[in-house]
Design a protein around this motif. Structure first.
Motif, mmCIF file in Angstrom:
data_model
loop_
_atom_site.group_PDB
_atom_site.id
_atom_site.type_symbol
_atom_site.label_atom_id
_atom_site.label_comp_id
_atom_site.label_asym_id
_atom_site.label_seq_id
_atom_site.Cartn_x
_atom_site.Cartn_y
_atom_site.Cartn_z
ATOM 1 N N THR A 169 0.737 -1.286 0.129
ATOM 2 C CA THR A 169 -0.054 -0.072 -0.055
ATOM 3 C C THR A 169 1.024 1.403 -0.182
ATOM 4 O OG1 THR A 169 -1.845 1.213 0.950
ATOM 5 C CG2 THR A 169 -0.457 0.125 2.675
ATOM 6 N N THR A 197 -0.273 4.029 1.173
ATOM 7 C CA THR A 197 -1.011 4.912 1.890
ATOM 8 C C THR A 197 -0.153 4.799 3.279
ATOM 9 O OG1 THR A 197 -3.085 4.561 0.929
ATOM 10 C CG2 THR A 197 -3.305 5.488 3.176
ATOM 11 N N SER A 257 -3.111 -4.822 9.983
ATOM 12 C CA SER A 257 -4.707 -4.975 9.763
ATOM 13 C C SER A 257 -5.147 -4.492 8.575
ATOM 14 C CB SER A 257 -5.296 -4.079 10.938
ATOM 15 O OG SER A 257 -4.907 -2.643 10.861
ATOM 16 N N TRP A 258 -4.368 -3.550 8.011
ATOM 17 C CA TRP A 258 -4.844 -3.265 6.637
ATOM 18 C C TRP A 258 -4.944 -4.522 5.577
ATOM 19 C CZ3 TRP A 258 -2.064 -3.966 2.264
ATOM 20 C CH2 TRP A 258 -0.800 -4.176 2.242
ATOM 21 N N TYR A 292 -8.279 -6.714 5.081
ATOM 22 C CA TYR A 292 -9.461 -6.416 4.042
ATOM 23 C C TYR A 292 -9.100 -7.013 2.804
ATOM 24 C CZ TYR A 292 -10.566 -2.511 7.405
ATOM 25 O OH TYR A 292 -11.138 -1.895 8.482
ATOM 26 N N ILE A 337 -1.765 -0.539 -4.012
ATOM 27 C CA ILE A 337 -2.925 0.008 -3.585
ATOM 28 C C ILE A 337 -2.550 1.712 -3.456
ATOM 29 C CG2 ILE A 337 -4.685 0.432 -1.934
ATOM 30 C CD1 ILE A 337 -3.941 -2.345 -0.824
ATOM 31 N N PRO A 392 -9.435 9.505 2.756
ATOM 32 C CA PRO A 392 -8.991 9.477 4.055
ATOM 33 C C PRO A 392 -9.421 8.162 4.835
ATOM 34 C CG PRO A 392 -10.540 11.244 4.080
ATOM 35 C CD PRO A 392 -10.508 10.450 2.557
ATOM 36 N N LEU A 393 -8.440 7.553 5.784
ATOM 37 C CA LEU A 393 -8.623 6.428 6.448
ATOM 38 C C LEU A 393 -8.974 6.823 7.710
ATOM 39 C CD1 LEU A 393 -6.459 5.243 4.136
ATOM 40 C CD2 LEU A 393 -5.485 4.024 5.982
ATOM 41 N N GLY A 394 -10.425 6.252 7.760
ATOM 42 C CA GLY A 394 -10.891 6.208 9.021
ATOM 43 C C GLY A 394 -11.792 7.674 9.565
ATOM 44 N N LEU A 422 -15.418 8.097 5.044
ATOM 45 C CA LEU A 422 -15.704 8.298 3.718
ATOM 46 C C LEU A 422 -15.638 6.759 3.376
ATOM 47 C CD1 LEU A 422 -14.404 11.714 2.948
ATOM 48 C CD2 LEU A 422 -16.846 11.153 3.749
ATOM 49 N N SER A 423 -15.536 5.723 4.260
ATOM 50 C CA SER A 423 -15.558 4.368 3.591
ATOM 51 C C SER A 423 -14.390 4.150 2.888
ATOM 52 C CB SER A 423 -16.747 4.085 3.078
ATOM 53 O OG SER A 423 -16.916 2.541 3.550
ATOM 54 N N SER A 424 -12.998 4.359 3.478
ATOM 55 C CA SER A 424 -11.997 4.088 2.896
ATOM 56 C C SER A 424 -11.852 2.517 2.853
ATOM 57 C CB SER A 424 -10.654 4.359 3.461
ATOM 58 O OG SER A 424 -10.461 4.131 4.854
ATOM 59 N N SER A 425 -12.593 1.725 3.848
ATOM 60 C CA SER A 425 -12.438 0.324 3.854
ATOM 61 C C SER A 425 -13.380 -0.294 2.631
ATOM 62 C CB SER A 425 -13.024 -0.069 5.113
ATOM 63 O OG SER A 425 -14.340 0.435 5.567
ATOM 64 N N LEU A 428 -11.477 0.329 -0.701
ATOM 65 C CA LEU A 428 -10.325 -0.730 -0.704
ATOM 66 C C LEU A 428 -10.862 -2.128 -1.209
ATOM 67 C CD1 LEU A 428 -7.319 -1.861 -0.351
ATOM 68 C CD2 LEU A 428 -7.955 -1.835 2.137
ATOM 69 N N GLU A 469 -15.611 -7.518 5.232
ATOM 70 C CA GLU A 469 -15.331 -6.756 6.514
ATOM 71 C C GLU A 469 -15.914 -7.385 7.812
ATOM 72 O OE1 GLU A 469 -15.625 -2.647 5.259
ATOM 73 O OE2 GLU A 469 -16.007 -2.264 7.354
ATOM 74 N N ARG A 482 -11.281 11.122 15.558
ATOM 75 C CA ARG A 482 -11.864 9.926 15.691
ATOM 76 C C ARG A 482 -12.007 9.426 17.041
ATOM 77 N NH1 ARG A 482 -13.792 5.767 11.694
ATOM 78 N NH2 ARG A 482 -13.061 3.590 12.380
HETATM 79 P P1 ADP Z 1 -13.310 4.305 6.850
HETATM 80 O O1 ADP Z 1 -13.807 3.325 6.163
HETATM 81 O O2 ADP Z 1 -14.422 5.306 7.530
HETATM 82 O O3 ADP Z 1 -12.185 5.106 6.141
HETATM 83 P P2 ADP Z 1 -12.571 2.058 8.678
HETATM 84 O O4 ADP Z 1 -12.034 2.131 10.008
HETATM 85 O O5 ADP Z 1 -13.788 1.588 8.374
HETATM 86 O O6 ADP Z 1 -12.627 3.740 8.307
HETATM 87 O O7 ADP Z 1 -11.385 1.695 7.701
HETATM 88 C C1 ADP Z 1 -10.153 2.054 7.574
HETATM 89 C C2 ADP Z 1 -8.978 1.102 7.327
HETATM 90 O O8 ADP Z 1 -9.342 0.535 6.269
HETATM 91 C C3 ADP Z 1 -7.695 1.552 7.843
HETATM 92 O O9 ADP Z 1 -7.242 1.610 8.930
HETATM 93 C C4 ADP Z 1 -6.940 0.351 7.026
HETATM 94 O O10 ADP Z 1 -6.783 -0.524 7.683
HETATM 95 C C5 ADP Z 1 -7.742 0.259 5.702
HETATM 96 N N1 ADP Z 1 -7.476 0.829 4.501
HETATM 97 C C6 ADP Z 1 -8.321 1.701 3.868
HETATM 98 N N2 ADP Z 1 -7.701 2.272 2.720
HETATM 99 C C7 ADP Z 1 -6.474 1.751 2.730
HETATM 100 C C8 ADP Z 1 -5.388 1.935 1.896
HETATM 101 N N3 ADP Z 1 -5.519 2.789 0.949
HETATM 102 N N4 ADP Z 1 -4.304 1.253 2.206
HETATM 103 C C9 ADP Z 1 -4.201 0.346 3.269
HETATM 104 N N5 ADP Z 1 -5.297 0.141 4.010
HETATM 105 C C10 ADP Z 1 -6.470 0.863 3.807
#
Ligand code: ADP
Ligand code: MG
Length: 392
Positions: free
Chosen positions: A77, A79, A104-105, A108, A128, A133-135, A138-141, A144, A173, A227
């Protein structure tokens, strides 16, 4: 001024550059992306089989990569906000390799491989890069998960069913990140449409695009950049409280309950359960009303419903926090703002504000001045769902 975010081609270029650094000269063959989302109205209703009205964002996650001949997987990643190490290596030949662990990333990614609907997948290398923005709520999870699922589809196609794809990503998830989320985030990341919000009926899984491309309007996202750690424990608790309320009301879910049902059962519910259920029942109705208002271009009416939604999340559902309340109240001071509310799970993250385009500079200045923290602003437009990208 609002933050600028990288374009899709800039993200692809970043990912390719890193791919070259990590894997030498070999160029990635496949590039895909999936968006983050903002929810306009309908909060904490998806896991109650209710209605939600999110839109896909121009903030997105890109995956570039290449199939390999064996069963080895390497994922990197770009990020830096993700937990280290930023590279993981595992073999698909081992049963344990897809078990959740650290970093933990990578869970996913593993979860998506585990729930991919056309197993087994071949080995691959992937990078990736993301502008979500993570966390930040805006649903970065989901972006991903959905980007990664879309990447796997290029290596080994499944039947292409989009609803099943969203469900598989939601499963990832649940099992691999331990978050018992509803279907909204993955659904809109798969099915979002440019120039439209998406009304999702989380019971029938029917999605209706609602036009939202009026050039006199702006959808402003303000990140509180806080957060609170409550998110992890409070979310499953809210889910349980809703299930309990539905059970006491004798309904399969709160979607099937009316305010009349709730009032009639009031003496059988404790105060907290009553308030949680009331939020959900009224929020589903607000989402319905809000959608009808948007269709008519009745932005004032939509804005009023947004503020009611926020107040209900603050007072009845108790998932807001002082920072989000401050941002909403500051936005509502500004002439030309129709409505504003917290968006996402709560306890931090972002607010979403619907406003007249000409008021944007004044709004940003005012919110910055009034907010006790350091906000980040994104001016956004409803964007497309997951897609493949061409590599130059
Ligand atoms: P949100 O979905 O609101 O951004 P979440 O806590 O549900 O917050 O998800 C964030 C987590 O998703 C991050 O801590 C990381 O583990 C994972 N994640 C999201 N985008 C990336 C990325 N580009 N690279 C690595 N991990 C990511
Ligand atoms: Mg998330």
């Amino acid at each position: 001024m609002a933050s600028s975010f990288p374009s899709t081609s800039e993200l692809v270029a970043d990912a390719r550059r890193l791919y070259g650094q990590v894997f030498g000269e070999e160029a990635p063959l496949t590039a895909v992306c999936a968006p983050g989302r903002v929810n306009l109205i309908g909060e904490h209703t998806d896991y109650n089989q209710g209605l939600v009205l999110p839109m896909a964002l121009p903030l997105l996650t890109v995956v570039v990569g290449h199939e390999t001949s064996g069963q080895d997987v390497t994922v990197v990643t770009a990020t830096k906000d993700a937990d280290e190490p930023w590279r993981v290596d595992f073999s698909l030949a081992s049963d344990e390799s897809l078990c959740p662990g650290l970093p933990s990333w990578a869970n996913y990614v593993k979860g998506v491989i585990q729930h991919y609907r056309a197993p087994p997948v071949p080995g691959f290398r992937a990078v990736i890069a993301s502008s979500v923005p993570l966390g930040g709520g805006l649903s970065s999870s989901a972006s991903l998960e959905v980007a990664f699922y879309t990447f796997l589809q290029q290596l080994k196609p499944d039947d292409g069913d989009k609803v099943s794809k969203a469900i598989a990503c939601q499963q990832a998830e649940h099992t691999h990140a331990g978050v018992p989320c509803g279907i909204m985030d993955q659904f809109v990341s798969v099915l979002g449409r440019e120039g439209h919000a998406l009304l999702i009926d989380c019971r029938s899984l029917e999605a209706t695009p609602i036009p939202l491309a009026d050039p006199s309007l702006i959808i402003l996202i303000t990140n509180s950049n806080v957060r609170h750690s409550l998110t992890g424990s409070e979310y499953p608790m809210r889910r349980r409280q809703c299930e309990e309320a539905a059970c006491i009301l004798g309904k399969a879910s709160l979607r099937d309950a009316t305010m009349k049902d709730l009032e009639e059962a009031r003496n059988r519910l404790d105060d907290i359960t009553y308030r949680r259920a009331r939020h959900v029942i009224e929020e589903i109705e607000r989402t319905y009303q809000g959608t009808e208002a948007l269709k008519r271009g009745a932005y004032k009416e939509f804005g009023k419903l947004m503020v009611e939604s926020h107040n209900s999340l603050r007072d009845l559902y108790e998932v807001s926090c002082s920072e989000l309340d401050e941002l909403v109240s500051a936005a509502m001071d500004v002439e030309g703002v129709f409505g504003s509310r917290m968006t996402g799970g709560g306890f931090g993250g972002c607010t979403v504000t619907l406003m007249k385009a000409h008021a944007i500079d004044r709004a940003i200045l005012h919110i910055k001045t009034r907010y006790s923290g350091t906000p980040t602003f994104f001016v956004t437009t409803p964007s497309a769902g997951a897609r493949t990208l061409s590599l130059p």
